[in-house]
Every structure is written in C-alpha cells, then in structure tokens.
Design an enzyme around this catalytic site. Structure first.
Site, short mmCIF file in Angstrom:
data_model
loop_
_atom_site.label_atom_id
_atom_site.label_comp_id
_atom_site.label_asym_id
_atom_site.label_seq_id
_atom_site.Cartn_x
_atom_site.Cartn_y
_atom_site.Cartn_z
N ASP A 1 0.79 -1.24 0.00
CA ASP A 1 0.00 0.00 0.00
C ASP A 1 0.82 1.29 0.00
OD1 ASP A 1 1.02 -0.13 2.51
OD2 ASP A 1 -0.90 -0.14 3.56
N ARG B 1 -4.91 4.51 6.68
CA ARG B 1 -5.15 4.25 5.27
C ARG B 1 -6.36 5.01 4.74
NH1 ARG B 1 -4.05 -1.04 3.73
NH2 ARG B 1 -5.34 -0.46 1.96
N TYR C 1 0.64 -3.71 11.25
CA TYR C 1 1.67 -4.71 10.98
C TYR C 1 2.19 -5.20 12.31
CZ TYR C 1 2.52 -3.61 6.02
OH TYR C 1 2.43 -3.46 4.67
N PRO D 1 8.00 -6.05 5.07
CA PRO D 1 7.09 -5.00 4.59
C PRO D 1 7.21 -3.69 5.37
CG PRO D 1 5.92 -6.46 6.07
CD PRO D 1 7.32 -6.99 5.98
#
Ligand code: FAD
Length: 673
Positions: free
Chosen positions: A50, A287, A295, A372
């Site tokens: 993302d 987001r 995470y 990530p």
C-alpha cells in the site's frame, strides 16, 4: 480448431503485478509489440502492498496518473514513536515528519495495490491495445542462446496454456463477520498469495499437461525477442533460467490486518511505530477509506505448534488482533469491520542475476524479497521495470545499441542489495526490545531508533537512488591521458544536480505564456532523451553567444540529434532540447533564439513549449531554479537527462562535442539521414 496458435512478439511479460504492469505501461507508450499474461483470473482487489514513495508518485506523474493516486490515497505527514517510560508505561516519545520536507513535490501516501493496478490498466488501455491476459499460464520455456546476439531474432519460445476458471481462482480461507446492523460479510485474506502456503504453479502446469491435446485450442506457442519474469517471489521464469535467490530467511512472521479501528489510542491516524516493554512491536499505517493497517510481528509461539514451521491455519485475524492489543495496552483496540488480512514470513534475499544474455530479465519480487516494514516492495518492484522499459523499447525500436540493456542488472541489482541492507538494519531496530536504560546494550535505544528512522526516510522516499557510472551515466570528472574517449562531466557547474540521481524539480515559467511548471512535469515518460540547457542570463552577450553557438551545432544538418532521429519522425522525438534561461522574459524574444531551441513542426507551427525562464510568477511565487540547482546565472550549464529522468551528464553550456560523444557511444545512426 485443433491447429495450434502461434504468435511473434517483441516482449512477453509473465506476471501482471506492479512490476509487470509498469513494464507493459512503458511499452504501451513506446509502441512495442507486447503480450502480458497472469495465471490468476483477476487482479488484486484489496490488501497487499500500500505505500507509495515520493519517487513512485513522480514516476506516476510522468505517466499522467499521479493525480488519481494523490487524490484517493491517505497522506501520511507525521510519524509518532511510542515506547515504554521508566515504569514500563507506553508513552509517545517523539514525532518526526514522515517525508523529509523539500525532498520532492510529493509526499509519501498509502493506497492499496488493487487501485494502483487499476491506474496502470487504464493507462495501458488508453495508449495501446495491450491487454492483460488472465488465467494464462506459461508451461514450457526454451531459449536458443546461440541466437542471443542477433537482436532481430526471436530466440525465446514459450508455450502458454489457458486455465479454467477454477484453476485460475485460488482457494481462500473465508472468514465471516457480522456488522452492527446484522449483515454478514466475508473477509478476504491474502494467504493464498502468501509464502506461508505452497505455490501452485507446478500443480497447474501438471494439470494442464494432463489435459493434453484435448484442449489444444487453449495452447499457444509464443516466439519472443525478450521475456521478462515479473511473476513474484515464487517466479517460474527464475527457475527456468536457474537463477538463485541468495540470502537468508528470518524467523519473523508478520501479521497484517486492515481494519476500521475502534480505539482510544490517540495517534491512530498517524503512522506509528510502537515498541511495548515486552509484548513486541506494532506499526500503525492509517489508510484510505477510514481503514488502518496494523503490521505485527507475531511471536513464534502464536503460530507454531511444537516448534514446527509456522502453520497458516494457526494464524487468524483474532490472533493478530490479540497481539496488537497486548502491545497497545492500556489503550483499547478492537474492530467490527476487517477489510483484509494476511500473514507472511520474510526472507531477505536477492537473486544472483537479473538477466540472462540480456534477453530474459527478471524484476520485482522475483529477484528481491524483504520485510514489509518500510513499504518498499511494490515501489522497488515498479522501479525495476521503470528502469528496464525504455531501454527495451529503444533497442526494439532500433534507436539504441543492445549494450544499454546491461545497465539494467548493474543498476537494479545494486538497489536490491541496498534495500536488503536497509531492511536488515531496520529489522533489528524494529524487532528489538526497547532498551531499559543506557546500560542495556542489547535493547534498542529510542535515540538510535529515531535517528535510523530519519536516515531510513531518505532511502524509503526512493529519491536517494544513485546509479553508478556506465555508458548511460557519465560521472567521470577527470581523465588519464590514455582514456581520451572517456566522457567528462563538470558537476561543479550545477552543485545540486547529482549525476546518477533523478533530476530535482523546481518551478520555472514558460517563456511564451508565463505559466509556471514544475521542471519535472516537462520530463514525461515518453521515451525521449533530453538535453536541458541552462544558458544563464541571456541579456549578457557572452551567455547569448554560447547559447547561439550550441543552437547552431544542434540545429545543423548533421548534428547528433538529426543522426539519431528517424527521418520521418519529428526532430524532438528521440532527443528533446529544453531551455531554462534566467531572464529576462521581457527582454528576450522567443523567436529571436536559434530554431533548435523552439523547433518548427511544419503545419503545426513553432513549438512554444521548449523554452522556460527562472523568474517570479504572477500567482505561484519564484521557483529560484538556478539557486536551487546551484547554477551560476553568469555561466550556465547543460544537462543530459535519461528517458527515466536520471541525470547522465553535466557540462558546459556549449560543449556540443561531449554531448555528441555521449550519445554516439550507444545510439544508432538512423538510415536515410
Ligand atoms: P507480485 O505482486 O507478486 O505479482 C506477481 C504476479 O505474477 C501475480 O499477479 C501472480 O499471479 C503472477 N504469477 C505468478 N506466477 C506466475 C506464473 N507462473 N505464470 C503467470 N503468472 C504468474 N508490500 C508492502 O510494501 N506492504 C505490504 O503490506 C505487503 N504485503 C504483502 C502481502 C503479501 C501476502 C504479499 C505476497 C506481498 C506483500 N507485499 C507487501 C509485497 C508486495 O505486494 C510486492 O513487493 C509487490 O507486489 C511486488 O510486485 P511484483 O509485481 O514483483 O510481484
């Protein structure tokens, strides 16, 4: 029909994730005959990667769709660091800007991978008839290496099989959730794409082979000049050419949860790195659409049974949530709506090679994997093929020698290695437990973490990418007597333009209509090289003389621009000349300048979009381009920029000879000139 289909293509792309789509997008702009196939029946719709770096947005802008991402994405401006105080209570210890101010005209934003893929698909469709062929699997590969040196030939043969809908739709572990109004919905998980489950490529190949000739209308033989494997971490193409991923696998398992949070944690709309005293750490990524991504590095015991390898069936959204709740305690954290979740184990690996004889290339997750945390995966993957696309197009379209293709591996493998090194450093800091006091050497001090975060931010912006010396990057500033052919740059003429890095951007005014533009907006990704001339103050006669001398040479009937441009193409279609002078707009008349700087396009008249000036605008201030680039307006400089906006050469305004030598070392003389 039972006859087998056959097709000849310039480029066959395997995999339509971010890397494959970026490549198809480049090739759609450069009119290259391309096919792109993906074994999955549909694109990604939610979840997965993302984060979009500043550099990625600059690249999107060069393809004219950054505004879509910019508008839809969530913008992340600040990072909050949380860690335990001396009594072990969680507290906010610091705030830092998410993007280093001034580094780019964009800042880091987040938007899920499915939307990014959508923008690419729309852009590809707008510029070409290339379409992603879904549910199509390559089942055999042959490379006639003896023919690799002949770039007119098609040395690669690949058999493609069309899968049934069932085969191209992976099994998902479906979870149901009930919203407050009693509606039941299904939560999608990303486990089927995760490395915690076995890849299904081999099974699919066997299944299609077993079907044999019964379905020969579903089989197609492709002859390709180039094959590019953008087929992710399990890459089938990589196995065909026998490259190895080198590096280690860590034991960290990451849980990812996209939820609409219900919480009293005060910084839930900031990006946060939260280190708990002894319950692990958590990254919060706010987001789009009210979502927040968490995470979490799962404790091995959360998802392992008796020390066995992590078992996917043990990982559920509840387990991920519970870990997060322990970390943010005493704050409360819960959700009613989960959009997507996944879990995956990180290997930090780089492929030993990125290219086989410059005919088969690999890009993206197929050649590098890492954690990530810094949101790099999708960005670096797209930037791999952003580097490769124009080079392939130039060779296929007969504009450049194939030797430029070697710079793909030399440039991108270095970036992948830097990325893994960055990930290593960052991993330890993120995963380590916070230091209890200054005597606690094993723990991570918050000062160390903050400083690494700040440094990491430059790397993570993508702006720091600095390509090494090659035929495309002339960094040498001095030559030994025996190396007279070396191309020399004079970086001291523009101290803030770094050769090997992307051209920085400041606002300049169009000379013809006074409209302000960011310089980078002029550098569209359409395959053109650019010579940007900064002749300084044109009201000074010596500057004007040098500028006119260069104009006469560039405009000459046998100039390198003429030689390398096909005679039926417009003179700016291969190498475009742009000018940014430092004034004055009112004392200099555009049409008095040499024609090479504002070419005449026959029926279309003069080109009014090539000459710019560094002056105050009416409504948007003064870009101070000369000052910001570190150019002396009494002297000036010329700069050569690659089709991907990286700086190749910096030299004297009128050093036509060096410019010509630079291009002559890899461009092809066009017949008929
Ligand atoms: P991919 O996106 O993996 O695309 C590969 C494509 O190739 C797929 O569409 C696949 O169907 C296709 N394919 C594979 N094999 C074949 C074959 N044999 N034949 C035909 N087609 C094939 N990055 C982040 O920055 N943040 C995240 O939170 C994050 N989460 C992730 C979660 C998961 C589960 C995974 C797998 C990755 C995640 N990543 C994340 C990494 C990020 O998604 C990747 O770095 C990025 O997608 C890489 O792009 P790519 O195009 O190289 O590969």
């Amino acid at each position: 029909t039972l006859s087998t289909k056959e097709d000849h293509v310039d480029v066959l792309i395997v995999g339509a994730g971010p890397a494959g789509l970026m490549l198809a997008n480049w090739l759609s702009r450069c009119r290259v005959k391309t096919r792109i196939v993906d074994k999955r029946g549909s694109k990604v719709f939610n979840g997965q990667a993302d984060g979009l770096q500043c550099r990625t947005l600059e690249i999107f802008d060069s393809f004219d769709f950054a505004h879509r991402a910019w508008r839809e994405a969530n913008h992340m401006l600040e990072i909050c660091l949380w860690n335990p105080d001396e009594n072990g209570h969680l507290q906010r210890s610091d705030r830092i800007p998410d993007t280093i101010p001034g580094i780019s005209r964009f800042q880091q934003v987040v938007l899920h991978q499915g939307r990014i893929e959508r923008f690419f698909l729309d852009s590809i469709k707008e510029h070409s008839d290339i379409r992603v062929e879904r549910g199509v699997l390559p089942t055999s590969f042959n490379f006639d290496e003896a023919k690799a040196g002949d770039f007119e030939d098609y040395p690669i043969s690949v058999k493609l099989s069309t899968l049934s809908e069932e085969e191209s739709t992976p099994q998902q572990q479906l979870q149901h959730q009930r919203s407050s109004d009693g509606q039941e919905t299904v939560v999608e998980d990303g486990l089927f794409r995760s490395n915690l489950v076995a890849d299904d490529t081999e099974d699919l190949i066997q299944a299609t082979e077993a079907k044999g000739n019964r379905k020969s209308n579903q089989v197609e033989h492709i002859k390709a000049k180039f094959l590019v494997g953008c087929d992710g971490a399990h890459s089938w193409v990589r196995r065909q050419v026998g490259f190895n991923l080198e590096g280690g696998s860590t034991d960290y398992i990451w849980g990812v949860l996209d939820i609409v949070p219900i919480t009293d944690f005060p910084d839930i709309r900031h990006r946060c790195a939260i280190h708990s005293a002894d319950a692990g750490s958590l990254m919060v990524i706010p987001r789009e659409n009210k979502l927040v991504r968490l995470y979490i590095q799962l404790q091995a015991t959360d998802c392992q049974k008796n020390g066995s390898k992590a078992d996917r069936s043990w990982i559920t959204p509840e387990i991920i949530l519970k870990s997060a709740q322990r970390i943010v305690h005493p704050y409360k954290l819960d959700y009613a709506y989960c959009d997507w979740w996944t879990a995956y184990q990180i290997g930090q690996r780089v492929s030993n090679k990125f290219s086989q004889s410059e005919r088969v290339f690999l890009a993206g997750d197929a050649v590098h994997t890492h954690s990530p945390k810094a949101g790099q995966g999708m960005n670096v993957s797209m930037q791999d093929t952003y580097n490769l696309g124009w080079k392939l197009a130039h060779v296929i379209n007969g504009l450049s020698e194939p030797s430029i293709l070697q710079t793909y591996e030399s440039e991108r493998r270095q970036i992948a290695q830097d990325l893994i090194a960055f990930d290593h450093r960052f991993s330890r800091l993120f995963s380590g437990r916070p230091a209890k006091d200054i005597m606690d050497e094993e723990g991570v001090s918050m000062e160390e973490f903050k400083s690494a975060f700040e440094k990491g931010n430059e790397f993570a912006s993508g702006i720091a990418v600095d390509y090494a010396t090659s035929i495309l990057v002339a960094k040498e500033t001095d030559v030994a007597e025996q190396d007279k052919d070396t191309i020399i740059s004079k970086p001291q003429l523009a101290v803030n333009i770094d050769i090997g890095k992307r051209m920085p951007s400041f606002k300049v005014l169009n000379h013809a209509d006074a409209r302000p533009w960011h310089l980078q907006e002029l550098l569209k990704s359409n395959g053109r090289w650019r010579v940007i001339v900064f002749p300084g103050r044109l009201t000074e006669s010596q500057n004007m003389e040098r500028f006119e001398r260069l104009g006469a040479a560039l405009g000459g009937p046998d100039s390198f621009i003429r030689q390398f441009t096909p005679p039926d193409k417009s003179i700016d279609s291969v190498i475009e000349v742009l000018t940014v002078h430092s004034g004055s707009r009112t004392k200099v008349e555009l049409l008095d300048l040499p024609e090479a700087f504002h070419p005449h396009h026959g029926d279309m008249g003069w080109d009014y979009w090539k000459v710019f000036v560094d002056e105050e605008s009416y409504h948007e201030g003064h870009g101070q381009a000369y000052e910001n680039y570190g150019i002396d307006p009494n002297h000036g400089v010329s700069v050569i920029i690659r089709p991907d906006q990286y700086v190749s050469w910096v030299g004297e305004v009128d050093d036509y000879e060096q410019m010509s030598r630079f291009f002559t070392s890899f461009m092809k003389q066009q017949a008929g000139n």
